[in-house]
Design an enzyme around this catalytic site. Sequence first.
Site, mmCIF file in Angstrom:
data_model
loop_
_atom_site.group_PDB
_atom_site.id
_atom_site.type_symbol
_atom_site.label_atom_id
_atom_site.label_comp_id
_atom_site.label_asym_id
_atom_site.label_seq_id
_atom_site.Cartn_x
_atom_site.Cartn_y
_atom_site.Cartn_z
ATOM 1 N N GLY A 175 0.725 -1.414 -0.120
ATOM 2 C CA GLY A 175 0.059 -0.100 0.135
ATOM 3 C C GLY A 175 0.664 1.255 -0.055
ATOM 4 O O GLY A 175 0.003 2.441 0.050
ATOM 5 N N GLY A 176 2.236 1.067 0.022
ATOM 6 C CA GLY A 176 3.124 2.334 -0.094
ATOM 7 C C GLY A 176 3.470 2.589 -1.277
ATOM 8 O O GLY A 176 3.278 2.028 -2.416
ATOM 9 N N ASP A 230 6.371 2.777 -2.563
ATOM 10 C CA ASP A 230 7.713 1.976 -3.312
ATOM 11 C C ASP A 230 7.048 0.599 -4.261
ATOM 12 O O ASP A 230 7.219 0.705 -5.310
ATOM 13 C CB ASP A 230 8.598 1.603 -2.386
ATOM 14 C CG ASP A 230 9.240 2.661 -1.912
ATOM 15 O OD1 ASP A 230 9.404 3.927 -2.302
ATOM 16 O OD2 ASP A 230 9.714 2.620 -0.462
ATOM 17 N N CYS A 278 12.028 -10.149 8.785
ATOM 18 C CA CYS A 278 10.552 -10.126 8.201
ATOM 19 C C CYS A 278 10.854 -10.204 6.681
ATOM 20 O O CYS A 278 10.388 -11.091 6.095
ATOM 21 C CB CYS A 278 10.072 -8.799 8.295
ATOM 22 S SG CYS A 278 8.489 -8.691 7.283
ATOM 23 N N CYS A 290 7.068 -1.753 12.378
ATOM 24 C CA CYS A 290 5.935 -1.354 12.072
ATOM 25 C C CYS A 290 4.740 -1.900 12.803
ATOM 26 O O CYS A 290 3.702 -1.657 12.883
ATOM 27 C CB CYS A 290 5.758 -1.970 10.658
ATOM 28 S SG CYS A 290 5.788 -3.774 10.543
#
Length: 349
Positions: free
Chosen positions: A10-11, A13, A95, A190
Amino acid sequence: MPRVAVLMSGGVDSSAAALLLARDGCEVVGITARMWDRGSRCCDEQDLALARRVCHALGILHVVVDLRAEFEKVVVEPFRRAYMSGMTPNPCAVCNREIKFGRLFRAAMAYDCDLVATGHYAGLGRLGGAVVIREPASRRKSQTYFLALVDPGVLGRFTFPLEKRSKNEARAMLAEHGLEARSGESQDLCFVAGGRYHEYLETGAGTRGAGKLVDAHGNVVGTHRGHYAYTIGQRLGYRGKRAYVLDKRPATDEVVVGDRELAMTSTIAAREANWFVDPAEHARGEIMVKYRYNTPAVSGRIRRLGDGTFEVTTREPCFAPAPGQIVACYKDGFLLGGGVIARTAGRPT
């Protein structure tokens, strides 16, 4: 043209990466992970909706994969345990290894994708016949440091569309096509609301509260709120004197402080070694060593290799490498590999 899965958050990049691939004629599938729903921005409903709208605008399939249980198991809980044991873990690197280049890679393969793309500012090249991560055109935005632990075996199936782009170019491309994405930069933690990790760690951790602040000679010079609220190299003040965190001792809940010079070292030992090329081929020559994301790389050598461990020595002393963080090794802009800092000279953990 290849069928490419884009890992979309959703960002800016990842949305720009999807746009570039779709514009190049690739058959694109957007894959978004649902990873955390406990009051912080980590692929929450707003992010999912943004990724979905971008996919809809581009006319591509959007898939949501529920990884909430896996994310807590392989990223969040190890982060909590490491911090409470006195380490300074790097959950972003974990992650990437476990979720993006692990579970989401496998999900993409289940959708018969030829390649997987991410919005990382990184590149790929060949070094000694192996596919290796390399620095992007925009070195200032490079995210290669956070990729030092990913499985070398999957790199041949990945692509980084933003390798030659800048953040401003990514934003401009989205604006030109009327595409909306999450504003701002990605958060370091996050899954922790507002970045207040020490408050997160205190929740349900049974912490003991204030502990002793001691100097390098063991003299008590004050108190602290809990060892987990501090990081190696953090600047503190006591008795009107500037000092830095040198060590954390969870067993006694002590935080050791001292002069900046005491936090300097030229030897970094690492565990969980992860190499994209044979490190022995580069052990005799100079390499560049990065031991913190926002600290410039320094010149050094791989001094010792062992079973899943290695040691680097640097030409110039490094300020406060923190056990639990990543040490990444580079040669001519290529990421040779890295590991998790286990200890530094004079400060075993």
